[in-house]
Write an enzyme that holds these catalytic residues in place. Structure first.
Site, mmCIF file in Angstrom:
data_model
loop_
_atom_site.group_PDB
_atom_site.id
_atom_site.type_symbol
_atom_site.label_atom_id
_atom_site.label_comp_id
_atom_site.label_asym_id
_atom_site.label_seq_id
_atom_site.Cartn_x
_atom_site.Cartn_y
_atom_site.Cartn_z
ATOM 1 N N ARG A 178 12.331 -11.660 4.658
ATOM 2 C CA ARG A 178 13.177 -10.461 4.713
ATOM 3 C C ARG A 178 14.297 -10.604 5.739
ATOM 4 O O ARG A 178 14.114 -11.152 6.817
ATOM 5 C CB ARG A 178 12.330 -9.238 5.053
ATOM 6 C CG ARG A 178 11.306 -8.940 3.983
ATOM 7 C CD ARG A 178 10.975 -7.480 3.916
ATOM 8 N NE ARG A 178 10.248 -7.017 5.085
ATOM 9 C CZ ARG A 178 9.391 -6.002 5.053
ATOM 10 N NH1 ARG A 178 9.145 -5.389 3.907
ATOM 11 N NH2 ARG A 178 8.784 -5.613 6.149
ATOM 12 N N LYS A 203 0.819 -1.217 0.000
ATOM 13 C CA LYS A 203 0.000 0.000 0.000
ATOM 14 C C LYS A 203 0.855 1.269 0.000
ATOM 15 O O LYS A 203 0.544 2.234 -0.699
ATOM 16 C CB LYS A 203 -0.877 -0.058 1.258
ATOM 17 C CG LYS A 203 -1.742 1.133 1.514
ATOM 18 C CD LYS A 203 -2.759 0.782 2.591
ATOM 19 C CE LYS A 203 -2.097 0.285 3.877
ATOM 20 N NZ LYS A 203 -1.881 1.336 4.865
ATOM 21 N N ARG A 240 -9.386 3.994 10.880
ATOM 22 C CA ARG A 240 -9.243 2.598 11.296
ATOM 23 C C ARG A 240 -10.528 2.047 11.905
ATOM 24 O O ARG A 240 -10.649 0.837 12.078
ATOM 25 C CB ARG A 240 -8.134 2.462 12.345
ATOM 26 C CG ARG A 240 -6.730 2.502 11.778
ATOM 27 C CD ARG A 240 -5.730 2.040 12.824
ATOM 28 N NE ARG A 240 -4.387 2.495 12.540
ATOM 29 C CZ ARG A 240 -3.573 1.920 11.652
ATOM 30 N NH1 ARG A 240 -3.968 0.864 10.983
ATOM 31 N NH2 ARG A 240 -2.377 2.411 11.456
#
Ligand SMILES: [Zn+2]
Length: 217
Positions: free
Chosen positions: A128, A14, A89
């Site tokens: 990662r 995003k 939210r």
């Protein structure tokens, strides 16, 4: 005028989409974390009041967050619109946002949700690695170092960031879905929601996001 809300799980890409849109449409990307840091750094009355609450171990309230956003949206750089990233939210925040915009003669023009299945996000993030010495980042699958566990740049040991651990990512995704499902439904009822597949190549996803923005309602 682009008054956009971006929804998407942590790790769904995003932020990257928001950056691209921000440049293309000349509108600022607004995240509540950034505004809060700025208000606190500038020691504004609201920034100080929130800092005191945080230092006292309290959560930042819906009301405070909404106030932050209201102040931010009144800045001149929002003249062409804005991209909200990570706000609202909750339904309460969504309703407050509507009131703020209405008072300014504006409204949300689109809500875009970048959709990526949870298992894909977990596998993207758990691969990662970051160098303990210089901070360079790697990925097991997409950007592996020449020698496993060692930084190409400085030879430092690679480690998994706390935030990228599979159990932590899963928990953040759970919280995300819990918060976002009602919001998606809310904006879907208003005919504003557009869900975009985030599994494609970055540029393809971006093209789909743009098409959604430019499509007539
Ligand atoms: Zn390194």
């Amino acid at each position: 005028m682009l008054n956009l809300i971006l929804l998407g799980a942590p790790g769904a890409g995003k932020g990257t989409q928001a950056d691209l849109l921000s440049r293309e449409y000349s509108v600022p990307k607004i995240s509540t974390g950034d505004i809060l840091r700025r208000e606190m750094a500038e020691n504004t009355p609201l920034g100080c009041s929130i800092r005191n609450k945080i230092n006292a171990g309290q959560l930042v309230s819906d009301e405070d967050v909404t106030k932050l956003v209201e102040l931010r949206l009144s800045r001149p750089d929002c003249g062409n619109g804005f991209i909200l990233d990570g706000f609202p939210r909750t339904i309460a925040q969504a309703e407050a946002l509507e009131e703020i915009l209405k008072a300014a003669g504006r409204e949300i023009t689109k809500v875009i949700e970048i959709v990526v299945p949870d298992d894909v996000i977990v596998s993207r993030m758990s691969g990662r690695r970051v160098c303990s010495e210089c901070g360079a980042t790697y990925h097991d699958k997409y950007n592996a170092p020449d020698t496993e566990g060692k930084c190409d740049r400085c030879g430092g040991p690679l480690r998994i960031r706390e935030d990228d651990r599979a159990d932590i990512v899963s928990e953040r995704l759970r919280v995300y879905h819990e918060q976002t499902a009602p919001l998606s439904a809310y904006y879907s009822r208003k005919g504003l929601l557009c869900r975009i597949d985030g599994m494609e190549e970055l540029q393809d996803t971006y093209a789909n996001v743009k098409a959604a923005i430019e499509a007539k309602k």
